[in-house]
Design an enzyme around this catalytic site. Sequence first.
Site, PDB file in Angstrom:
ATOM      1  N   TYR A 130       0.850  -1.191   0.000  1.00  0.00           N
ATOM      2  CA  TYR A 130       0.000   0.000   0.000  1.00  0.00           C
ATOM      3  C   TYR A 130       0.886   1.243   0.000  1.00  0.00           C
ATOM      4  CZ  TYR A 130      -3.115   3.610   1.858  1.00  0.00           C
ATOM      5  OH  TYR A 130      -3.818   4.762   2.061  1.00  0.00           O
ATOM      6  N   HIS A 131       0.532   2.234  -0.820  1.00  0.00           N
ATOM      7  CA  HIS A 131       1.344   3.437  -0.987  1.00  0.00           C
ATOM      8  C   HIS A 131       0.824   4.553  -0.092  1.00  0.00           C
ATOM      9  CE1 HIS A 131       3.836   6.471  -2.785  1.00  0.00           C
ATOM     10  NE2 HIS A 131       4.232   5.686  -3.764  1.00  0.00           N
ATOM     11  N   GLY A 132       1.612   4.952   0.899  1.00  0.00           N
ATOM     12  CA  GLY A 132       1.243   6.054   1.759  1.00  0.00           C
ATOM     13  C   GLY A 132       1.480   7.385   1.075  1.00  0.00           C
TER      14      GLY A 132
END
Length: 324
Positions: A130-132
């Site tokens: 998941y890309h913050g």
Amino acid sequence: MSSGNESCLFENGSVNFLSCLVHVWEEWAGLGNLEDFLSFLEYLVWVFTPLAVVFILPFLIVIFLYLSILFLHVYKRKNQLREAYSNNLWDGARKTLATLWDGHGAIWHGYEIHGLEKIPDEGPALIVYYHGAIPIDYYYFLASLIIQKGRTCHSVADHFLFKVPGFKLLLEVFSVIHGPQEECVKALRNGHLLGISPGGVREALFSDEMYPLIWGKRKGFAQVAIDSKVPVIPMFTQNLREGFRSLGTLRFYRWVYERFRLPIAPIYGGFPVKFRTYLGDPIPYDPKLNAAELAEKKNPFIRTVAESVPSFHHMLPSGNNKLL
């Protein structure tokens, strides 16, 4: 005015020249209420300092990245005589920077990683994460991988990152590519680890504290895994959005990005919250899947990976106060 000057110049029969000068200057400059003005100015500083801090802290990460780049340039000059006969010129630089970033994560975020043993000691694997708003958890993961496993991981990044001034050397040393499927498959077939975030910049800017996956119809990572015949390892970091957030939820920034592909949404945060990275069980390669199945919207392989990442959402924080 004259009576004011007289009281200024004569006090108990003596001349207080300094007080007189200050009094005359205040009247001339129109600052008779100088103390009130300074009090108001102090109030504005008190109000706006926290707001300034939450936007300044993300820039400290950028500064840390540029310091890493500066270190690489110094390291390159120092070791240029050994470049001709050394096959592992950058190993020392990677380990040094990994130590610095690992220390930053431990001190500022109390960083922990769970499930690192699921990363193979050798051989390829595709890591989907998941890309913050800022993928700082991925930086910490790479540092832990180098320190604890002695392995590097190729990474896929957006095109705009290759246009950032000064980033070229950093991207080369840490094997970052811009993501053609052929290059990804080549890296995996050569036995490397490969990290990719299907959501990319869009997920970084427009996701929120509820951690929705913004993958759209992107299936390229699944095609890469199937073509390479490698397992997929999902990765998710708890509290990532509590550390850094984006104003991308405002419609203006979304419109600018969709229209011009400019990631201008401001990022704020840098809060010292606890980060825990969790690696899920590897999803093995399934030879029964083919390209036709990948084109389906509800492809079982895509769904399995997508559900694996938010499966950690039961650990979602209730707010920044408890995290701090």
